[in-house]
Enzyme design. Structure first.
Site, PDB file in Angstrom:
ATOM      1  N   GLU A  49      74.072  -1.093  21.371  1.00 23.86           N
ATOM      2  CA  GLU A  49      75.033  -1.446  22.363  1.00 23.86           C
ATOM      3  C   GLU A  49      74.260  -2.405  22.468  1.00 23.86           C
ATOM      4  OE1 GLU A  49      76.767   2.545  20.981  1.00 23.86           O
ATOM      5  OE2 GLU A  49      74.811   1.641  21.066  1.00 23.86           O
ATOM      6  N   CYS A  81      75.271   5.333  27.021  1.00 28.05           N
ATOM      7  CA  CYS A  81      75.829   4.198  26.277  1.00 28.05           C
ATOM      8  C   CYS A  81      76.926   3.518  27.083  1.00 28.05           C
ATOM      9  CB  CYS A  81      76.326   3.675  24.588  1.00 28.05           C
ATOM     10  SG  CYS A  81      74.645   3.392  23.738  1.00 28.05           S
ATOM     11  N   THR A 193      56.547   8.786 -13.032  1.00 29.01           N
ATOM     12  CA  THR A 193      57.214   7.793 -13.117  1.00 29.01           C
ATOM     13  C   THR A 193      56.188   6.517 -12.469  1.00 29.01           C
ATOM     14  OG1 THR A 193      59.881   8.781 -12.488  1.00 29.01           O
ATOM     15  CG2 THR A 193      59.096   6.299 -12.150  1.00 29.01           C
ATOM     16  N   ARG A 204      65.226  -5.502  -2.709  1.00 33.38           N
ATOM     17  CA  ARG A 204      65.199  -6.549  -3.019  1.00 33.38           C
ATOM     18  C   ARG A 204      66.600  -7.619  -3.020  1.00 33.38           C
ATOM     19  NH1 ARG A 204      61.632  -4.606  -6.351  1.00 33.38           N
ATOM     20  NH2 ARG A 204      62.692  -4.226  -7.702  1.00 33.38           N
ATOM     21  N   GLU A 283      64.469   8.766  -7.255  1.00 30.79           N
ATOM     22  CA  GLU A 283      64.631   8.001  -8.323  1.00 30.79           C
ATOM     23  C   GLU A 283      63.852   9.007  -9.835  1.00 30.79           C
ATOM     24  OE1 GLU A 283      64.945   3.688  -8.824  1.00 30.79           O
ATOM     25  OE2 GLU A 283      65.546   3.341  -6.332  1.00 30.79           O
ATOM     26  N   GLY A 285      62.541  10.732 -12.613  1.00 31.76           N
ATOM     27  CA  GLY A 285      62.393  10.953 -14.889  1.00 31.76           C
ATOM     28  C   GLY A 285      63.278  12.166 -15.593  1.00 31.76           C
TER      29      GLY A 285
END
Length: 343
Positions: A49, A81, A193, A204, A283, A285
């Site tokens: 803010e 804030c 992995t 990406r 992520e 295996g």
């Protein structure tokens, strides 16, 4: 609301930057145009803010503020804030999530109302419905929210029979994965992995920050030539049961205390908790997935299932996985999810 969507796009810039503070975004709107933007800065720095109001300057007078999280109203690392909003003479505030912090919850609305400023909760855009789920969980339990992800072929394999990696999911699922990654402060993979896939674990194709990279190496030696160690700011964190001589000065190495996976997993989660990490993306295996499932220390699983078959390969399911439901369909893939209430 389109302006709330813009505020969330600002909030994504704070993921991995603002912790242990929540990643918040804000925009100031006057006469239908955005005149100020901001997101939460590093700890002890200004909140979203304040940044947006500074950007708007005098144009904030009589304007509307759209913010992703209920404005703070107490003295913490920075002033409230709500003070900045009142001083800037904002006329109206829309926010998309109530702050579970008891020092804030519901109080900012009363403070703003007393100053003649209307504040109103608005449902967040669909894509961001669970954006603050991990923050809420961290406030309540003081632990990271753990999300696991794995991709499998239509016949249940995650790699070729010789364990060589294979592209399983399509482009739409890859974009989904990038959007998922950008909501986490940290992303973790196993040493297997890291060696087999040599990933970069970056965001990406979409806007957002790449999460802090973590490798659970176990007893595997990791070479310094992996892509994970090309980026040195911040350094990749490596949790290992053995010394990693190749990684001196290029990684943040932490030696695990036990040969027992669950004890080591608890140690990792405590370490991330102390850092103020809200969401951990994993992520996995096959081996790491089963070990985490067995530990019981996880919150949500995502399984991306391709329509194509491999015929033979490495499977990850043991038959003890939780029941999952399909949450999204793409042309070539489906995403399934399961969640458990972990206290």
């Amino acid at each position: 609301m389109i302006f709330l969507q813009e505020a969330f796009e600002e909030a994504l810039k704070a993921v991995g930057v603002s912790f242990p503070n929540p990643a918040v975004g804000a925009v100031v709107v006057k006469e239908g145009k955005i005149v100020g933007r901001g997101h939460t800065q590093v700890v002890h720095g200004p909140h979203a803010e304040v940044m947006a109001l500074r950007d708007a300057g005098e144009l904030a007078n009589g304007a509307t503020l759209f913010v992703t999280l209920e404005p703070c109203c107490h003295y913490g690392r920075t002033p409230p804030c709500t003070n900045a909003i009142i001083q800037a003479k904002i006329q109206r505030v829309f926010f998309a999530h109530r702050d579970p912090n008891p020092l804030v919850l519901g109080k900012s609305e009363r403070i703003l109302a007393d100053a003649g400023i209307v504040s109103e909760y608005v449902e967040p855009p669909q894509e961001f419905l669970r954006y603050y789920e991990a923050y809420d969980y961290f406030v309540k339990y003081q632990r990271p929210f753990i999300e696991l992800k794995i991709a499998e072929s239509a016949d249940g394999f995650i790699a070729n029979a010789d364990r060589a990696p294979v592209q399983i999911s399509g482009n739409e699922a890859s974009i989904w994965t990038a959007k998922w990654r950008r909501t986490a402060e940290c992303i973790l993979i196993g040493g297997g992995t890291a060696l087999a896939d040599n990933p970069r674990l970056t965001v990406r194709g979409v806007c957002g920050n790449s999460p802090q990279r973590i490798v659970l190496a176990g007893a595997r030696l990791l070479p310094r030539t992996l892509h994970l160690f090309e980026m040195t700011s911040p350094k990749t964190i490596v949790y290992s049961r053995i010394p990693q001589p190749d990684l001196k000065e290029i990684a943040e190495l932490k030696i695990l205390p036990s040969n027992d996976f669950t004890e080591n997993w608890k140690c990792i989660l405590r370490d991330l908790q102390e850092k103020g990490i809200h969401r951990l993306a994993v992520e996995t295996g096959a081996t790491l997935m089963q070990k985490i499932l067995k530990s019981g220390l996880w919150n949500r699983i995502y399984v991306i299932r391709s329509q194509k078959k491999l015929g033979n390969g490495l499977a990850w399911r043991s038959g003890n996985e939780p029941a999952m439901q399909c949450i999204e369909k793409f042309q070539d893939d489906e995403i399934f999810s399961a969640i458990q209430e972990l206290h």
